[in-house]
Scaffold this motif. Structure first.
Motif, PDB file in Angstrom:
ATOM      1  N   GLY A 108       0.812  -1.218   0.000  1.00  0.00           N
ATOM      2  CA  GLY A 108       0.000   0.000   0.000  1.00  0.00           C
ATOM      3  C   GLY A 108       0.842   1.263   0.000  1.00  0.00           C
ATOM      4  O   GLY A 108       0.571   2.205  -0.747  1.00  0.00           O
ATOM      5  N   LEU A 109       1.871   1.293   0.825  1.00  0.00           N
ATOM      6  CA  LEU A 109       2.748   2.464   0.884  1.00  0.00           C
ATOM      7  C   LEU A 109       3.525   2.640  -0.422  1.00  0.00           C
ATOM      8  O   LEU A 109       3.745   3.772  -0.862  1.00  0.00           O
ATOM      9  N   ASP A 110       3.912   1.540  -1.044  1.00  0.00           N
ATOM     10  CA  ASP A 110       4.601   1.608  -2.329  1.00  0.00           C
ATOM     11  C   ASP A 110       3.684   2.209  -3.398  1.00  0.00           C
ATOM     12  O   ASP A 110       4.101   3.071  -4.174  1.00  0.00           O
ATOM     13  N   LYS A 111       2.438   1.772  -3.427  1.00  0.00           N
ATOM     14  CA  LYS A 111       1.475   2.328  -4.391  1.00  0.00           C
ATOM     15  C   LYS A 111       1.268   3.828  -4.133  1.00  0.00           C
ATOM     16  O   LYS A 111       1.176   4.617  -5.068  1.00  0.00           O
ATOM     17  N   ALA A 112       1.206   4.214  -2.859  1.00  0.00           N
ATOM     18  CA  ALA A 112       1.047   5.632  -2.523  1.00  0.00           C
ATOM     19  C   ALA A 112       2.214   6.446  -3.066  1.00  0.00           C
ATOM     20  O   ALA A 112       2.014   7.512  -3.655  1.00  0.00           O
ATOM     21  N   GLU A 113       3.420   5.949  -2.873  1.00  0.00           N
ATOM     22  CA  GLU A 113       4.601   6.664  -3.368  1.00  0.00           C
ATOM     23  C   GLU A 113       4.596   6.761  -4.889  1.00  0.00           C
ATOM     24  O   GLU A 113       4.969   7.791  -5.455  1.00  0.00           O
ATOM     25  N   GLN A 114       4.160   5.698  -5.560  1.00  0.00           N
ATOM     26  CA  GLN A 114       4.075   5.724  -7.020  1.00  0.00           C
ATOM     27  C   GLN A 114       3.075   6.770  -7.501  1.00  0.00           C
ATOM     28  O   GLN A 114       3.336   7.505  -8.464  1.00  0.00           O
TER      29      GLN A 114
END
Length: 130
Positions: A108-114
């Motif tokens: 989830g945090l990776d998707k947010a950063e993307q």
């Protein structure tokens, strides 16, 4: 790009809640209270960035996740998918359910950063005049 900086600060704060307070053990967080706080914080970061990008279309009223998905679908299908995933993980699984899965939180945090990076790139590109 003050808004992008603020959006990234939200992601950093969410990571801090997980690292410093949620007590990760064997791939699981032990304190769902901080998982919920982290999920809401990260999701808010995404909305800050998206609201900056979509500001001309967004009035001062609160918008649903479906509204964001509709607006994003006309811009970029991959980001639309990333938003749907981030919404499911950060807002629902973490923010409301307090999921204990550290692996899920990382996705989830990776998707947010993307998403935030994508918004930043879109804001940096000069507008095409027709």
């Amino acid at each position: 790009m003050e808004t992008i900086t603020e959006a990234r600060r939200h992601i950093d704060n969410a990571k801090g809640f997980l690292k410093n307070n949620a007590r990760k053990q064997d791939g699981l967080f032990q304190d769902s209270k901080y998982v919920k706080i982290a999920g809401h914080t990260a999701y808010t970061g995404i909305l800050l960035a998206l609201n900056e990008l979509l500001r001309e279309k967004r009035k001062k009223t609160r918008k649903s996740a479906e509204w964001y998905q509709k607006e994003l679908s006309s811009l970029d299908k991959k980001v639309t998918s990333n938003f749907a995933t981030a919404y499911e993980i950060l807002h629902l699984a973490m923010g409301y359910d307090g999921t204990k899965s550290a692996e899920l939180a990382e996705i989830g945090l990776d998707k947010a950063e993307q998403i935030i990076k994508w918004v930043e790139q879109r804001l940096e590109k000069p507008a095409v005049i027709k």
